[in-house]
Design a protein around this motif. Structure first.
Motif, short mmCIF file in Angstrom:
data_model
loop_
_atom_site.label_atom_id
_atom_site.label_comp_id
_atom_site.label_asym_id
_atom_site.label_seq_id
_atom_site.Cartn_x
_atom_site.Cartn_y
_atom_site.Cartn_z
N SER A 378 -60.34 -20.63 -56.74
CA SER A 378 -59.33 -19.54 -56.31
C SER A 378 -60.19 -18.34 -56.61
O SER A 378 -61.28 -18.15 -57.46
N GLU A 380 -59.50 -13.79 -56.58
CA GLU A 380 -58.67 -12.65 -56.86
C GLU A 380 -58.67 -11.62 -55.57
O GLU A 380 -59.73 -11.49 -55.08
N ARG A 385 -53.95 -13.74 -56.54
CA ARG A 385 -54.93 -14.99 -56.57
C ARG A 385 -54.47 -16.06 -55.75
O ARG A 385 -53.35 -16.21 -55.37
#
Length: 610
Positions: A378, A380, A385
């Motif tokens: 993942s 940002e 996110r």
């Protein structure tokens, strides 16, 4: 009474001190291995007897540690035993072996080699006695001395049981290694999972059995039934309840076991420490080559029948069988991650959050792992996110910033439907740049603040005069701070102003601060550096100085543009400047803090006056 026949004293025909030195300094890690070698010899003898006689009797190994009352150490096994010719061959041949022979011993299906294993006892004792009997033959006694000689004596007492007994009296400096406490500790560590019963004599005249079931190597229904024991073993090994216990299998070498997934991120300096057993006998509990390098999040415990130990039997030979096993065990971990992604996405997200930094480090530099794991990482973005899989699915053209400062400056004006990725965290920008090679049809673009400013809409031509006047007045107010003011129209309208300064500008501000406090010599050097870097930024279409971009769509800005009160205009512009810096998460310097305090004080005073 037994009688001796054919007794003779024979030289080893080597310097035994040299052999012991070779064993202790260059092959074995220390004298404590003597017990492991004797147990291996006993296990091999029992395995050979079982194969020869086809019986499944309770053949065992019995250990009698030394005590203060009786310093003699004794180990007995119910193995196949040896006759006189075999004793002479096995125990004299090693004395004539070259160094090459010692390191290149044939293994077959046995764990150790009798002669080498027995000689390891000379690291704790100066004399060793072996009494052995093979079924249907006379017993034989071998006595070896550290002085370099041995005797072989045939015993006519046929009442001796089939098997072998090894006796030794430890030297004073090694006596602890033969004590009950140390013998039990070493036996459990090295041989606790052997399928052969191992009994250790206790103080009450009985025996304690040390064997445990190798639950980590169970499969099928047996594994499901022993789940709590498997997890308990992992908790003991890693010091915390494991995140998961993954079944491992390497069919090419008969390897079975468990990978314990760490519930915490390991320190960067830590090295993998996997435990490897061969036929239930510990070979290496600090192995670093069993799993692929990318599997830093796992600690494995396995038992194998096909991996090959080195001459010391304290590590594995780095050959094709180990490489094949490593590939098979890595495939099992990959399959586990894929199963989590399909059936337990929340658990996968938890796993990635625990090990995200290590996983990103490997993905950024490992092509094999990148193709497999990137989609579940993942990053940002200005929309929150997101997993890379969702990011790529939502848009084919992905924009990103190189630094956290740039991301924060533009986050407020990026539309939700076209988010920008924050590449300022370690490895994130490297991973984003690799996406076109991992996902077909995907392209990436680095966001340049100067280009972003140019892409913002200019107010309508009918308002150009008012806009130009506003820019001139505001720039004059902030001249002391070396700030350029420009006016654009952008959404959302509640954002009054943006502070835009790329990395080169921010570094320039730091150099200016340093120049003000530096000596005259360094001040001149920094001033020249500033000029040359500013010229380079101009050529590269970068921002030459920090810019406050005022939003013409903001009601406060429109009201301020029509104000003829210079005091109100000046104070408000200064506050907008500081507010924009704070919105970009930039630290305020002494001048900006003073400006904020003064402007707020002036506005309060002005309000009270009116």
């Amino acid at each position: 009474m037994s009688s001796a026949v054919g007794s003779a004293t024979r030289p080893f025909q080597v310097d035994l001190h040299g052999v012991v030195d070779l064993l202790s300094r260059h092959i074995y890690s220390g004298p404590q291995v003597y017990l492991r070698e004797l147990i291996q010899n006993g296990r091999d003898a029992i395995a050979t007897r079982r194969a020869a006689e086809g019986k499944s009797g309770r053949w065992e190994i019995r250990i009698f540690p030394s005590t203060p009352a009786n310093p003699e150490f004794r180990l007995e096994d119910d193995g196949i035993g040896l006759n006189a010719d075999e004793v002479a061959q096995l125990l004299a041949t090693v004395g004539r072996s070259s160094k090459r022979d010692i390191f290149d011993l044939p293994r077959q299906d046995l764990l150790g080699q009798f002669g080498i294993g027995l000689l390891s006892c000379f690291m704790v004792a100066d004399e060793i006695e072996v009494v052995s009997r093979k079924a249907g033959e006379s017993a034989v006694q071998w006595v070896g001395s550290a002085a370099g000689t041995f005797t072989v004596t045939v015993l006519e007492d046929l009442d001796l049981p089939v098997g072998t007994s090894v006796r030794l009296r430890p030297r004073g400096d090694e006596a602890e290694l033969c004590s009950h406490k140390k013998v039990t500790e070493l036996a459990i560590r090295h041989a606790g999972y052997l399928p052969v019963p191992i009994l250790i004599a206790n103080d009450s005249g009985g025996f304690d059995t040390i064997n445990r079931a190798p639950v980590f190597a169970l499969t099928g229904d047996d594994r499901r039934d022993a789940r709590s024991e498997i997890v308990e073993l992992g908790t003991t090994l890693i010091g915390a309840r494991p995140f998961a216990a993954v079944e491992l299998g390497g069919p090419s070498t008969g390897t079975r076991g468990t990978a314990y997934i760490l519930p915490f991120a390991p320190p960067p300096s830590s090295r993998a420490a996997h435990s490897v057993y061969l036929g239930g006998m510990l070979v290496d509990d600090r192995n670093q080559d069993l799993l692929p390098e990318w599997a830093f999040f796992a600690r494995a415990v396995v038992d194998s029948t096909g991996l090959k130990p080195t001459a010391s039997r304290e590590s594995l030979v780095a050959d094709e069988s180990l490489a094949a096993t490593r590939e098979e065990l890595g495939a099992a971990l990959r399959a586990w991650i894929i199963r989590m992604a399909a059936g337990q996405p929340h658990k996968l997200a938890e796993f990635v959050s625990i090990h995200h930094l290590g996983l990103k480090s490997l993905v950024a530099h490992d092509d094999e792992l990148a193709a497999f794991l990137t989609r579940w990482l993942s990053v940002e973005t200005t929309a929150g996110r997101m997993s890379i899989q969702d990011l790529v699915a939502s848009q084919k053209h992905i924009r990103y910033t190189e630094s956290l400062e740039e991301f924060r400056q533009i986050a407020a004006i990026v539309p939700v439907e076209a988010p920008v990725v924050n590449g300022g965290y370690v490895y994130d920008a490297d991973i984003i740049r690799r996406l076109p090679f991992l996902f077909d049809g995907t392209s990436v673009e680095k966001v340049e603040l100067a280009s972003l400013l140019d892409s913002l809409a200019v107010p309508a031509l009918t308002e150009r005069a008012a806009v130009l006047e506003f820019e001139q007045r505001a720039t004059a107010v902030l001249k002391a701070f070396d700030i350029q003011v420009t006016v654009r129209s952008f959404a959302p309208g509640d954002v009054a102003a943006l502070y835009l300064a790329d990395d080169s500008v921010l570094r320039g501000m730091q150099r200016s601060s340093a120049r003000r406090v530096a000596s005259s010599l360094w001040s001149g050097v920094l001033a020249k550096a500033e000029k040359s870097l500013a010229a380079a930024a101009e050529l590269n279409n970068a921002l030459a100085k920090a810019t406050v971009c005022v939003n013409w769509e903001n009601p406060l800005v429109r009201t301020l543009a029509h104000s003829s009160d210079d005091a109100v205009f000046n104070r408000t512009i200064r506050l907008l400047y500081v507010q924009a810096m704070l919105a970009a998460h930039l630290p305020l310097g002494v001048a900006q803090r003073s400006l904020l305090t003064e402007s707020l004080g002036d506005l309060v005073q002005l309000s009270l006056t009116h």
